[in-house]
Scaffold this active site. Structure first.
Site, mmCIF file in Angstrom:
data_model
loop_
_atom_site.group_PDB
_atom_site.id
_atom_site.type_symbol
_atom_site.label_atom_id
_atom_site.label_comp_id
_atom_site.label_asym_id
_atom_site.label_seq_id
_atom_site.Cartn_x
_atom_site.Cartn_y
_atom_site.Cartn_z
ATOM 1 N N GLY A 221 -1.757 2.232 -7.137
ATOM 2 C CA GLY A 221 -2.504 2.466 -8.373
ATOM 3 C C GLY A 221 -1.900 3.581 -9.193
ATOM 4 O O GLY A 221 -1.815 3.503 -10.422
ATOM 5 N N HIS B 140 -2.485 -4.860 -10.515
ATOM 6 C CA HIS B 140 -3.338 -3.798 -11.061
ATOM 7 C C HIS B 140 -3.629 -4.058 -12.529
ATOM 8 O O HIS B 140 -2.784 -4.572 -13.267
ATOM 9 C CB HIS B 140 -2.647 -2.441 -10.947
ATOM 10 C CG HIS B 140 -2.551 -1.918 -9.556
ATOM 11 N ND1 HIS B 140 -3.449 -1.021 -9.026
ATOM 12 C CD2 HIS B 140 -1.657 -2.172 -8.572
ATOM 13 C CE1 HIS B 140 -3.113 -0.741 -7.778
ATOM 14 N NE2 HIS B 140 -2.020 -1.419 -7.484
ATOM 15 N N GLU C 280 -10.320 -0.226 -5.411
ATOM 16 C CA GLU C 280 -9.272 -0.939 -4.703
ATOM 17 C C GLU C 280 -9.760 -2.303 -4.234
ATOM 18 O O GLU C 280 -10.814 -2.408 -3.594
ATOM 19 C CB GLU C 280 -8.796 -0.111 -3.503
ATOM 20 C CG GLU C 280 -7.530 -0.635 -2.877
ATOM 21 C CD GLU C 280 -6.875 0.378 -1.953
ATOM 22 O OE1 GLU C 280 -5.809 0.047 -1.408
ATOM 23 O OE2 GLU C 280 -7.404 1.494 -1.792
ATOM 24 N N CYS D 243 0.866 -1.184 0.000
ATOM 25 C CA CYS D 243 0.000 0.000 0.000
ATOM 26 C C CYS D 243 0.898 1.228 0.000
ATOM 27 O O CYS D 243 1.574 1.506 0.995
ATOM 28 C CB CYS D 243 -0.924 0.007 1.218
ATOM 29 S SG CYS D 243 -2.008 1.454 1.283
ATOM 30 N N CYS E 56 -4.911 5.947 -4.204
ATOM 31 C CA CYS E 56 -4.234 4.652 -4.148
ATOM 32 C C CYS E 56 -2.813 4.850 -4.664
ATOM 33 O O CYS E 56 -2.616 5.124 -5.857
ATOM 34 C CB CYS E 56 -4.977 3.619 -4.994
ATOM 35 S SG CYS E 56 -4.187 1.994 -5.034
#
Length: 269
Positions: free
Chosen positions: A212, A151, A200, A74, A209
């Site tokens: 992301g 992703h 997410e 994260c 994010c």
């Protein structure tokens, strides 16, 4: 047993941070993470972050999504705990060891090198990850990339017009993605600017994010849509993403402490 916590956020992506580096805490699993993350009956957060001692880095960071699932990385949480740590640090995560450098009001994180092989995403079967031959309700030909977690990135004319709350859950849980997937819809504004929204994995629509933003920036760079340094604008604010010649991604952006408190462990066990 009363447990101390710190509530933090990175561009509105919020966390409850528990520090077990110097004090042992009871075992934490999916049920406790869901209970603490609940915004009506718990403290409320997108992710529960657990800091622990590490044999390979300055400390270890475990990440639980609001649905209780544990995930590998994260980016926003990495900036938050770097701010909390106040010193340069190496952080062990499920997606690898990250390097963090606190900055004024935030941190710069060396996120390591992205991975593009279909098995590293992972996908259920082999395909070209730069232009995947798949589509969901008008979203088509995404890029797949693993930046510590998986992703897919769709480039669209207007990311704000995509009903991501509806299509996001469908893509996240598609059998093509054995470990589920984070879903990004992005609009390239110019060679240095991207607009981005993210569904997410395990948390849903998010204001920001970090991984992301990294995945989307690298996907745009691979396709030749942008230069190697971009600003990614998310609903919660901007992140600066650079993909160096050494293959490492550097993410720079803000983080903040919201408040501190304590809770009774038995209320959430």
């Amino acid at each position: 047993m009363r447990i101390s916590f710190v509530k933090m956020h990175g561009l509105g992506n919020d966390f409850v941070v528990l520090d077990a580096r110097e004090r042992d805490l009871p075992p934490i699993g999916a049920a406790q993470a869901r209970a603490l993350a609940d915004r009506r009956t718990g403290i409320g957060c997108d992710q529960l972050i657990l800091l622990q001692p590490s044999d390979v880095a300055d400390f270890r960071m475990r990440i639980f999504n609001a649905d209780g699932s544990e995930v590998e990385a994260c980016g926003n949480a990495s900036r938050a705990v770097a701010l909390l740590h106040r010193e340069p640090a190496r952080i062990e995560t499920g997606g690898g060891v990250l390097s963090a450098l606190p900055t004024q009001g935030g941190a710069a994180i060396d996120m390591g090198a992205p991975r593009f092989n279909w098995q590293a995403i992972p996908l259920a079967y082999a395909m070209d990850t730069l232009s995947m031959p798949v589509a969901w309700e008008g979203l088509e030909s995404p890029v797949a990339v693993n930046v510590g977690n998986p992703h897919v990135v769709f480039f669209v004319p207007d990311s704000d017009s995509v009903r991501l709350d509806q299509i996001g859950p469908t893509i996240e849980t598609d059998p093509l993605f054995p470990q589920r997937i984070n879903v990004n819809v992005a609009t390239v504004e110019d060679r240095n600017t991207i607009r981005l929204r993210v569904w997410e994995r395990g948390s849903g629509l998010t204001r920001a994010c970090g991984t992301g933003a990294c995945a989307t920036a690298v996907a745009a760079m691979r396709r030749g849509l942008t230069d190697r340094a971009v600003t990614v604008h998310l609903p919660g604010g901007p992140l600066r993403i650079e993909w160096g010649t050494d293959d490492a991604i550097t993410m720079t952006g803000p983080a903040a402490e919201s408040f501190r408190g304590t809770f009774e462990w038995g209320d959430y066990a």
